[in-house]
Write a protein that holds these residues in place. Structure first.
Motif, PDB file in Angstrom:
ATOM      1  N   MET A   1       0.836  -1.208   0.000  1.00  0.00           N
ATOM      2  CA  MET A   1       0.000   0.000   0.000  1.00  0.00           C
ATOM      3  C   MET A   1       0.866   1.252   0.000  1.00  0.00           C
ATOM      4  O   MET A   1       0.542   2.241  -0.655  1.00  0.00           O
ATOM      5  N   ILE A   2       1.971   1.218   0.746  1.00  0.00           N
ATOM      6  CA  ILE A   2       2.854   2.386   0.800  1.00  0.00           C
ATOM      7  C   ILE A   2       3.470   2.639  -0.573  1.00  0.00           C
ATOM      8  O   ILE A   2       3.447   3.756  -1.101  1.00  0.00           O
ATOM      9  N   LEU A   3       3.958   1.552  -1.207  1.00  0.00           N
ATOM     10  CA  LEU A   3       4.599   1.731  -2.519  1.00  0.00           C
ATOM     11  C   LEU A   3       3.570   2.154  -3.573  1.00  0.00           C
ATOM     12  O   LEU A   3       3.849   3.009  -4.415  1.00  0.00           O
ATOM     13  N   GLU A   4       2.378   1.569  -3.489  1.00  0.00           N
ATOM     14  CA  GLU A   4       1.308   1.962  -4.414  1.00  0.00           C
ATOM     15  C   GLU A   4       1.032   3.453  -4.329  1.00  0.00           C
ATOM     16  O   GLU A   4       0.825   4.129  -5.340  1.00  0.00           O
ATOM     17  N   ALA A   5       1.028   3.953  -3.097  1.00  0.00           N
ATOM     18  CA  ALA A   5       0.742   5.378  -2.905  1.00  0.00           C
ATOM     19  C   ALA A   5       1.775   6.225  -3.638  1.00  0.00           C
ATOM     20  O   ALA A   5       1.433   7.209  -4.291  1.00  0.00           O
ATOM     21  N   PHE A   6       3.035   5.830  -3.551  1.00  0.00           N
ATOM     22  CA  PHE A   6       4.063   6.588  -4.266  1.00  0.00           C
ATOM     23  C   PHE A   6       3.844   6.497  -5.773  1.00  0.00           C
ATOM     24  O   PHE A   6       4.035   7.481  -6.494  1.00  0.00           O
ATOM     25  N   TYR A   7       3.450   5.329  -6.258  1.00  0.00           N
ATOM     26  CA  TYR A   7       3.223   5.187  -7.701  1.00  0.00           C
ATOM     27  C   TYR A   7       2.073   6.069  -8.172  1.00  0.00           C
ATOM     28  O   TYR A   7       2.038   6.468  -9.333  1.00  0.00           O
ATOM     29  N   ARG A   8       1.133   6.376  -7.269  1.00  0.00           N
ATOM     30  CA  ARG A   8       0.005   7.229  -7.659  1.00  0.00           C
ATOM     31  C   ARG A   8       0.475   8.632  -8.020  1.00  0.00           C
ATOM     32  O   ARG A   8      -0.227   9.372  -8.687  1.00  0.00           O
ATOM     33  N   ALA A   9       1.656   9.016  -7.535  1.00  0.00           N
ATOM     34  CA  ALA A   9       2.176  10.335  -7.890  1.00  0.00           C
ATOM     35  C   ALA A   9       2.538  10.392  -9.368  1.00  0.00           C
ATOM     36  O   ALA A   9       2.787  11.458  -9.913  1.00  0.00           O
TER      37      ALA A   9
ATOM     38  N   ALA B   1       9.239   5.250 -13.468  1.00  0.00           N
ATOM     39  CA  ALA B   1       9.912   4.440 -12.453  1.00  0.00           C
ATOM     40  C   ALA B   1      10.572   3.256 -13.138  1.00  0.00           C
ATOM     41  O   ALA B   1      10.054   2.759 -14.146  1.00  0.00           O
TER      42      ALA B   1
ATOM     43  N   LEU C   1      14.466   1.301  -6.812  1.00  0.00           N
ATOM     44  CA  LEU C   1      13.716   2.525  -6.556  1.00  0.00           C
ATOM     45  C   LEU C   1      14.557   3.568  -5.820  1.00  0.00           C
ATOM     46  O   LEU C   1      14.122   4.696  -5.633  1.00  0.00           O
TER      47      LEU C   1
END
Lengths: 326, 262, 271
Positions: B38-46, B50, B194
Motif C-alpha cells: 500500500m505504501i509503494l502503491e501510494a508513491f506510484y500514484r504520484a 519508475a 527505486l
C-alpha cells in the motif's frame, strides 16, 4: 483460632489433550479436547502459630497447588482457607504483606545488583518504616553471616550464600508465616546445615510459622515435628515424623559385619535384603521377633564382628508410600 | 557428508513442529505484505517514470514476505549459547569440521521455516492477493536457480553472524548490528531499483542484494533472462568469498578460544 | 490517595534506576545494540527519503510532513517499548513460573511489569525518531506557537499510551496461549510502520481498522488536520482534532482492564 485453617480445599485443572497425526495441530485449533486433573480432592488441616511443618509428596501430587492457594496466588474450586484471619486469594495484596516466600529454584533478588540494593528495593516495595527495616536488616545480617556479601552482585554468590540472602530477603518485612519451596535443593552439606539452623532459629525466636516443601527427608527430620504427606490430591498423613515411619511398616534393619566368611546366612524371622562382601543387611518385623532374640539367633548362626540395628531409612519409607498410592 | 545430512534432517524436523507459531507467522507476513504494498502503491500514484512497474513491485513485495525467514537476520541460538558457556570447545574433540557443521545447521535453520511459510504464502498471494506470476518460463527458471544461490549466500552470512559471537563476550550485539546493516542494504525495505540511481547502483554490488533484490527482479522480468548470468555470477562470487571469510573467522576464533582456555 | 501515588512514583523510580544500573554493567552490548537500532531506523527513514527522491511526492504530502508523522510514531513506540518491556518478557515469566514472584508482592502486577525492566538500549530509536521529528517540524513552514508544540507533545504521549496498551494486550494473550503471540506484531510493529505514513494513503478497510479498533489515527491524520490547518484530513470538528491524541489514555486503561481479567484467569488455572 489456628493461624492457618484449611477446610475441604478442592482444585482441578483442565489439561489440553494433543492430537497426533499430520492434521493434529489443526484439529486442536478447531476442537480443543481436555482432560480434567484433580490436583486437590478436599484437603483439611490447621497449623498453629510458630510451628514448623513439612509438606512432602511426589511431584505433581498437589502440594504446590496447596501452597499456591494458601499463599494467595491461586483460587481453589471449593473449600475454605483462612490465613491470619483472611481469605488469601480474596485480597492478594493485603495477604502477601504478612507472608514471606522462598523458592529454592529461583531467586527473588536482582541478579546484577549488590545484595544490599535488592534489600533496599524490597524495603520500598513493602513500604517498611526505616527503623523497622534497619533493625530487621541488622538481625538477619548478623544471624545469617551476610556482612561480607552485602556489596557483591547476586550473580557472584555461591548457591548456599544466595539461599541465605534469599531467606533474609523474605524476612525483611517480618512475615508471620514463611513458605519455603525446596529451600535446600542443590546445596552442599555445610550450606544445608547453615540454612536449616537459620530457619529454625528465626522460627523459634520470632514465633514465625514455617511451611516447607521438600524432597530431602533430612530437612524434615532436622526441622519439622509435624509432616503433611500429600499424594494424589489427598492428605495421606498429618502427624509426627515417627508416624510416617509407622505408616508403611514397622520393619527394622539388622546390619551384621561377619568376622569370617560364611557362605550363607539364614535366620528365622528375618529376610536377607542385601549383601556386600562380609556385610549383611537383614530386615525383620519387631512385632514378630524380638530384637534380642534375633541377635541371639544370629550369634549362634555365624561369627559376628559387629552389628547395628536401625529403623528403616525414612527415604525408603516415603518411597514406599509414594509407590503404594496410585 | 553423512553427519551433516543427519544434522540437517533432525533440525528440520524439530523446526517443523511449531505449526501454530507458523500459522501466526504467516498471518503476520501477509499483513506486512499489504502494508508495504500500500505504501509503494501510494508513491506510484504520484505518477512519473519508475524503473519498475507496479506489478513488478507487487511480485517483489510478496516474494520478500514469502522468503523473509531465509534472510540471515539472527544467529544460531544453540551455537551462541555453546560459545557463551564455553562448551563449544568440546566440538573440537569431534571428528567433524566445525564450519561445515555450523553451515549445515544454518541451512536447516534457513530452509525449514522458509518452506513452511513460503509455500502457503505464495499460493495465497498468487490466487487471492493479485501477485503476478513469473514474467516467463525462462524468468522462473533463472529465479529458481538464483534462489538456491541466495540460500547458500544467506547461510554463509548466518555462519559469519554466529561466528562473531566468538569475539564479543557482550552477547549478540555485534551480530545484531551486522544483521541490521545487511537487512538495510538487501532491498528488503524498498526495492534497490527505486533508490536514487547513484545509490542503487552502488548498493546492488554488495553481497546483500543477492539474497533479496536480484533474484526477485529475475522473477518479474525486471532483470531480463539474458542478463541472469550476471546475477548468478554475483551470487556465486560472493558466496565463495563469504564462505572463505566465515571459515577463516571460525578457525581463528576457535584458536583464540582454546588459547584462552575456553 | 496522594500518599500512595507518591509511593508508587518512588518505587517506580527506584526499580527503573535498579534496572538501568543492572544494564549499565553490559555497556558494550548496550552500545552495539543501540547502534544496530540506529542503523535499522536510519535505513527505514532513508527508504522514505529515497522514495520521495524517486517519485517526487506522496500524493497530498510533502517529505517534512511525513517526517513529523514518522518521528511522532517512532518516539512514541520507543517510549512504549522502554516502558512496557516487562510485558514483552511476560510470556516467558508465565512459562518459568517467575510471574508467581510478582503475585507474592504487595503491588499491582501491571505496575511491577511496567517497572520490571526499562531497556536503555531502546535509546537508538528514540534519538533517531526525535531527530527526524525535529527536522520535520522545522520543515513544515508553519507558525509554531505553544498550542502547536504541545499538540506534538500530546501526540507522542498519546501514541506511547496506545503502543503500551497494545503490548499489554499482547502479554494478556499469554494467559491463554503462548504459541501464536506473533500475530499481535501486526498491530504493534505493524502499527508503528503504518503510522509512519499518513493514514490517507491506505485502503479504506485498513484506515477504518486503525481508526476504530486501534486508534492510531488519533496521532496521525487527525492531529495533522489541526497542525497543518487542513480540516479535510479528519472530518471532525476542529476542537476535537486538537484533543484527539488524548484517546491514548482511555485506550491504555481499557487494555489494563483486560489484563485484570487475564490475571483473574491465571489465579484460577495457574497457567
Amino acid at each position: 483460632m489456628a493461624q492457618i485453617e484449611v477446610r475441604g480445599l478442592r482444585k482441578s485443572f483442565r489439561v489440553p489433550l494433543r492430537s497426533s497425526g499430520p492434521f493434529g495441530a489443526l484439529m486442536d485449533l478447531v476442537h480443543r479436547r481436555t482432560r480434567t486433573v484433580e490436583a486437590l480432592k478436599g484437603i483439611t488441616f490447621e497449623i498453629e502459630a510458630g510451628q514448623i511443618v513439612g509438606c512432602i509428596g511426589p511431584n505433581g501430587a498437589g502440594k504446590s497447588t496447596a501452597i499456591k492457594i494458601i499463599a494467595g496466588i491461586m483460587n481453589p474450586d471449593g473449600g475454605e482457607a483462612t490465613v491470619l484471619g483472611r481469605t488469601p486469594w480474596a485480597d492478594r495484596k493485603a495477604h502477601v504483606r504478612h507472608i514471606g516466600v522462598v523458592f529454592g529454584q529461583r531467586t527473588q533478588l536482582w541478579w546484577d545488583l549488590p545484595v544490599i540494593d535488592s534489600f533496599a528495593l524490597l524495603r520500598e516495595i513493602y513500604d517498611l518504616p526505616r527503623r523497622d527495616y534497619d533493625e530487621t536488616l541488622a538481625d538477619v545480617v548478623e544471624r545469617f553471616h551476610l556482612a561480607e556479601v552485602l556489596d557483591s552482585p547476586v550473580r557472584q554468590l555461591s548457591l548456599g550464600l544466595r539461599m541465605r540472602c534469599d531467606l533474609a530477603a523474605a524476612l525483611l518485612h517480618r512475615p508471620s508465616i514463611l513458605f519455603l519451596d525446596e529451600p535446600t535443593i542443590g546445596l552442599d552439606a555445610v550450606s544445608k546445615l547453615a540454612l536449616r539452623e537459620a530457619i529454625r532459629d528465626w522460627s523459634t525466636e520470632r514465633g514465625v510459622t514455617v511451611l516447607l516443601t521438600t524432597h530431602d527427608m533430612d530437612d524434615i527430620e532436622r526441622l519439622c515435628r509435624r509432616v503433611l504427606l500429600i499424594a494424589d490430591g489427598s492428605l495421606l498423613l498429618d502427624g509426627a515424623v515417627d508416624d510416617l515411619r509407622r505408616m508403611s511398616s514397622a520393619r527394622r534393619t539388622l546390619m551384621i559385619d561377619l568376622a569370617a566368611d560364611v557362605a550363607d546366612v539364614d535366620l528365622e524371622g528375618a529376610e536377607l535384603v542385601r549383601r556386600e562382601g562380609d556385610r549383611l543387611w537383614l530386615e525383620y518385623d519387631p512385632e514378630q521377633v524380638a530384637t534380642h532374640e534375633l541377635i541371639a539367633r544370629a550369634a549362634a548362626a555365624c561369627p559376628i564382628r559387629d552389628l547395628t540395628v536401625a529403623d528403616r531409612p525414612i527415604e525408603e519409607v516415603v518411597a514406599q508410600v509414594y509407590r503404594d498410592t496410585p | 557428508m553423512r553427519p551433516y545430512l543427519a544434522v540437517l534432517r533432525t533440525r528440520c524436523r524439530l523446526l517443523l513442529q511449531y505449526r501454530a507459531a507458523a500459522a501466526a507467522g504467516l498471518a503476520t507476513q501477509v499483513a506486512w505484505g499489504f502494508l508495504r504494498l500500500m505504501i509503494l502503491e501510494a508513491f506510484y500514484r504520484a505518477g512519473g517514470p519508475a524503473p519498475m512497474t507496479l506489478s513488478q513491485v507487487s511480485a517483489y513485495v510478496w516474494l520478500g514476505q514469502a522468503f523473509l525467514a531465509m534472510f540471515p537476520w539472527n544467529v544460531d541460538a544453540d551455537v551462541r549459547d555453546q560459545v557463551r558457556t564455553g562448551s563449544v570447545a568440546y566440538e573440537l574433540a569431534r571428528p567433524i569440521d566445525l564450519y561445515s557443521l555450523w553451515f549445515a545447521r544454518a541451512l536447516a535453520m534457513r530452509t525449514a521455516p522458509t518452506l513452511l511459510r513460503s509455500v502457503p504464502l505464495l499460493t495465497a498471494a498468487l490466487l487471492l492477493f493479485g501477485m503476478p506470476g513469473p514474467a516467463s518460463a525462462a524468468s522462473l527458471m533463472w529465479f529458481a536457480a538464483s534462489m538456491l544461490l541466495a540460500l547458500l549466500l544467506a547461510c554463509a552470512l548466518t555462519v559469519i553472524l554466529t561466528a562473531s559471537a566468538l569475539w564479543t563476550i557482550s552477547g549478540d550485539g555485534a551480530s545484531r548490528l551486522l544483521a541490521a546493516v545487511a537487512l538495510s542494504l538487501s532491498g528488503n525495505i524498498a526495492p534497490l531499483a527505486l533508490l536514487p540511481d547513484w545509490l542503487g547502483r552502488a548498493v546492488v554490488l554488495l553481497p546483500f542484494s543477492g539474497i533479496v533484490d536480484l533474484p526477485f527482479r529475475l522473477y518479474s522480468g525486471n532483470i531480463p533472462p539474458e542478463n541472469a548470468w550476471l546475477v548468478l555470477l554475483h551470487q556465486s562470487l560472493w558466496t565463495v568469498a563469504l564462505v572463505a571469510l566465515g571459515r577463516g573467522m571460525v578457525n581463528r576464533g576457535m584458536r583464540r578460544l582454546t588459547v584462552m582456555g575456553g | 490517595m496522594i500518599r500512595s501515588v507518591r509511593r508508587y512514583a518512588r518505587i517506580y523510580g527506584r526499580l527503573v534506576a535498579a534496572s538501568v544500573r543492572s544494564q549499565w554493567q553490559y555497556r558494550a552490548s548496550f552500545a552495539l545494540y543501540s547502534a544496530s537500532q540506529l542503523v535499522a531506523t536510519l535505513a527505514e527513514f532513508g527508504a522514505i527519503w529515497a522514495l520521495f527522491a524517486r517519485f517526487g511526492s506522496l500524493p497530498g504530502w510533502r517529505l517534512p510532513e511525513v517526517a513529523v508523522l514518522y518521528g511522532i510514531s517512532n518516539v512514541a513506540f520507543a517510549l512504549a517499548e522502554a516502558g512496557a518491556r516487562g510485558f514483552d518478557v511476560f510470556p516467558g515469566m508465565v512459562r518459568t513460573g517467575d510471574f508467581d514472584r510478582l503475585l507474592l508482592r504487595p503491588l499491582p502486577t501491571a505496575f511491577q511489569l511496567a517497572a520490571h525492566e526499562v531497556q536503555i538500549m531502546r535509546v537508538g530509536r528514540l534519538v533517531q525518531g526525535s531527530a527526524i521529528l525535529a527536522w520535520g517540524c522545522m520543515g513544515l513552514g508553519i507558525e509554531w506557537d505553544a498550542t502547536r508544540v504541545s499538540l506534538v507533545g500530546l501526540c507522542v504521549v498519546g501514541g506511547a499510551c496506545i503502543f503500551a496498551g497494545l503490548f499489554v494486550l499482547q502479554a494478556t494473550l499469554a494467559f491463554w496461549t503462548i504459541e501464536s503471540l506473533e500475530v499481535v506484531n501486526i498491530v504493534t510493529y505493524g502499527g508503528n510502520q503504518m503510522a509512519q505514513y499518513p493514514l490517507t494513503i491506505y485502503r479504506p478497510w485498513f484506515r477504518l481498522f486503525f481508526t476504530v479498533a486501534v486508534p492510531l489515527a488519533a496521532i496521525n491524520t487527525v492531529p495533522m488536520a489541526a497542525l497543518l490547518s487542513r480540516p479535510e484530513l479528519s472530518g471532525l470538528p476542529a476542537p476535537l482534532t486538537w484533543l484527539a491524541p488524548c484517546v491514548g489514555g482511555p485506550f491504555l486503561a481499557a487494555c489494563l482492564l483486560v489484563w485484570k481479567l487475564g490475571e483473574r484467569r491465571y489465579a484460577s488455572t495457574g497457567s
